[in-house]
Design a protein around this motif. Structure first.
Motif, mmCIF file in Angstrom:
data_model
loop_
_atom_site.group_PDB
_atom_site.id
_atom_site.type_symbol
_atom_site.label_atom_id
_atom_site.label_comp_id
_atom_site.label_asym_id
_atom_site.label_seq_id
_atom_site.Cartn_x
_atom_site.Cartn_y
_atom_site.Cartn_z
ATOM 1 N N MET A 50 -3.476 -16.484 65.602
ATOM 2 C CA MET A 50 -2.675 -16.395 64.128
ATOM 3 C C MET A 50 -1.409 -17.429 64.324
ATOM 4 O O MET A 50 -0.484 -17.132 65.344
ATOM 5 N N THR A 51 -1.292 -18.237 63.344
ATOM 6 C CA THR A 51 -0.001 -18.885 63.198
ATOM 7 C C THR A 51 0.960 -18.217 62.558
ATOM 8 O O THR A 51 0.832 -16.877 62.074
ATOM 9 N N GLY A 52 2.273 -18.789 62.313
ATOM 10 C CA GLY A 52 3.253 -17.947 61.716
ATOM 11 C C GLY A 52 2.752 -17.702 60.146
ATOM 12 O O GLY A 52 3.178 -16.514 59.539
ATOM 13 N N ARG A 53 2.027 -18.479 59.617
ATOM 14 C CA ARG A 53 1.554 -18.298 58.147
ATOM 15 C C ARG A 53 0.698 -17.182 57.990
ATOM 16 O O ARG A 53 0.969 -16.369 57.037
ATOM 17 N N GLY A 54 -0.351 -17.198 58.913
ATOM 18 C CA GLY A 54 -1.163 -16.068 59.295
ATOM 19 C C GLY A 54 -0.481 -14.745 59.293
ATOM 20 O O GLY A 54 -0.775 -13.653 58.782
ATOM 21 N N GLN A 55 0.589 -14.785 60.287
ATOM 22 C CA GLN A 55 1.307 -13.404 60.585
ATOM 23 C C GLN A 55 1.985 -13.126 59.141
ATOM 24 O O GLN A 55 2.075 -11.891 58.976
ATOM 25 N N ARG A 56 2.683 -14.069 58.469
ATOM 26 C CA ARG A 56 3.324 -13.627 57.405
ATOM 27 C C ARG A 56 2.193 -12.906 56.277
ATOM 28 O O ARG A 56 2.669 -11.980 55.597
ATOM 29 N N MET A 57 1.069 -13.590 56.108
ATOM 30 C CA MET A 57 0.086 -13.010 55.046
ATOM 31 C C MET A 57 -0.373 -11.591 55.563
ATOM 32 O O MET A 57 -0.435 -10.729 54.638
ATOM 33 N N SER A 72 -10.959 -3.893 56.874
ATOM 34 C CA SER A 72 -10.707 -4.630 55.579
ATOM 35 C C SER A 72 -9.710 -5.362 55.585
ATOM 36 O O SER A 72 -9.628 -6.577 54.696
ATOM 37 N N ILE A 73 -8.626 -5.414 56.313
ATOM 38 C CA ILE A 73 -7.563 -6.502 56.443
ATOM 39 C C ILE A 73 -8.158 -7.689 56.974
ATOM 40 O O ILE A 73 -7.814 -8.965 56.615
ATOM 41 N N ALA A 74 -9.072 -7.538 58.007
ATOM 42 C CA ALA A 74 -9.575 -8.784 58.395
ATOM 43 C C ALA A 74 -10.530 -9.624 57.454
ATOM 44 O O ALA A 74 -10.432 -10.604 57.448
ATOM 45 N N LYS A 75 -11.225 -8.915 56.617
ATOM 46 C CA LYS A 75 -12.144 -9.275 55.613
ATOM 47 C C LYS A 75 -11.215 -10.091 54.510
ATOM 48 O O LYS A 75 -11.288 -11.128 53.844
ATOM 49 N N ASP A 76 -10.304 -9.224 54.208
ATOM 50 C CA ASP A 76 -9.052 -9.835 53.288
ATOM 51 C C ASP A 76 -8.551 -11.216 53.738
ATOM 52 O O ASP A 76 -8.400 -12.098 53.063
ATOM 53 N N LEU A 77 -8.239 -11.223 55.039
ATOM 54 C CA LEU A 77 -7.582 -12.557 55.338
ATOM 55 C C LEU A 77 -8.579 -13.720 55.484
ATOM 56 O O LEU A 77 -8.449 -14.861 55.244
ATOM 57 N N VAL A 90 -6.513 -7.920 64.791
ATOM 58 C CA VAL A 90 -5.544 -7.661 63.409
ATOM 59 C C VAL A 90 -4.762 -6.694 64.137
ATOM 60 O O VAL A 90 -3.727 -6.472 63.794
ATOM 61 N N ARG A 91 -5.343 -5.530 64.801
ATOM 62 C CA ARG A 91 -4.622 -4.392 65.329
ATOM 63 C C ARG A 91 -3.436 -4.964 66.289
ATOM 64 O O ARG A 91 -2.413 -4.418 66.321
ATOM 65 N N ARG A 92 -3.779 -5.985 67.093
ATOM 66 C CA ARG A 92 -3.122 -6.420 68.329
ATOM 67 C C ARG A 92 -1.633 -6.978 67.392
ATOM 68 O O ARG A 92 -0.585 -6.849 67.976
ATOM 69 N N GLU A 93 -2.059 -7.995 66.496
ATOM 70 C CA GLU A 93 -0.967 -8.544 65.924
ATOM 71 C C GLU A 93 -0.145 -7.613 65.079
ATOM 72 O O GLU A 93 0.991 -7.772 65.212
ATOM 73 N N LEU A 94 -0.733 -6.565 64.410
ATOM 74 C CA LEU A 94 0.250 -5.741 63.876
ATOM 75 C C LEU A 94 1.079 -4.778 64.896
ATOM 76 O O LEU A 94 2.156 -4.459 64.400
ATOM 77 N N ARG A 95 0.552 -4.234 66.015
ATOM 78 C CA ARG A 95 1.314 -3.623 66.726
ATOM 79 C C ARG A 95 2.311 -4.567 67.580
ATOM 80 O O ARG A 95 3.427 -4.139 67.585
ATOM 81 N N GLY A 96 2.066 -5.978 67.495
ATOM 82 C CA GLY A 96 3.128 -6.676 67.915
ATOM 83 C C GLY A 96 4.479 -6.926 67.098
ATOM 84 O O GLY A 96 5.421 -7.096 67.232
ATOM 85 N N MET A 97 3.640 -6.985 65.730
ATOM 86 C CA MET A 97 5.039 -6.649 64.636
ATOM 87 C C MET A 97 5.783 -5.606 64.296
ATOM 88 O O MET A 97 6.585 -5.467 63.835
#
Length: 130
Positions: A50-57, A72-77, A90-97
């Motif tokens: 994920m880039t910075g833009r993807g993380q913001r989304m 559902s978040i992965a499908k939306d993205l 998606v879960r890994r990125e969310l935990r990182g945030m």
């Protein structure tokens, strides 16, 4: 450093003049000989998915609705940004945030009737020192 090396100064002299360790001078001169530059090179390894833009989304999506599943978040993205990623990513990125999948424990509703019923127990507990 490189100028001193090209001027036939020893590594010990260069480190003494610049007041930095000899190992640092030696490493920089070796890097200059091998690569032709002293600039730091990009880190090796696999790039982030994920880039910075993807993380913001992703953050915006989760803040809108906390109840969405990772699937559902992965499908939306994928539909919005065209980012192809798995729910695990998606879960890994969310935990990182700093978002963690924790739910509050369910607690009984305390009505007036329940409060009266619990009062003797609360008084007994307060006097016993528990």
């Amino acid at each position: 450093m490189i100028g001193g090396h090209l001027g036939n100064k020893s590594i010990r002299d260069i480190s003494w003049l610049l007041k930095i360790p000899r190992s640092t001078v030696s490493g920089i001169i070796t890097k200059w000989k091998q690569l032709g530059t002293t600039a730091t090179q990009p880190l090796s390894g696999r790039p982030r998915h994920m880039t910075g833009r993807g993380q913001r989304m992703l953050k915006r999506t989760v803040r809108r609705s906390h109840q969405l599943s990772a699937e559902s978040i992965a499908k939306d993205l994928q539909t919005w940004c065209g980012l192809q990623m798995s729910p695990t990513t998606v879960r890994r990125e969310l935990r990182g945030m700093g978002f963690h999948g924790r739910a509050a424990a369910s607690k009984p509703s305390i009505t007036k009737c329940n409060a009266k019923r619990w009062m003797p127990w609360c008084k007994a507990r307060a006097t016993s020192g528990l």
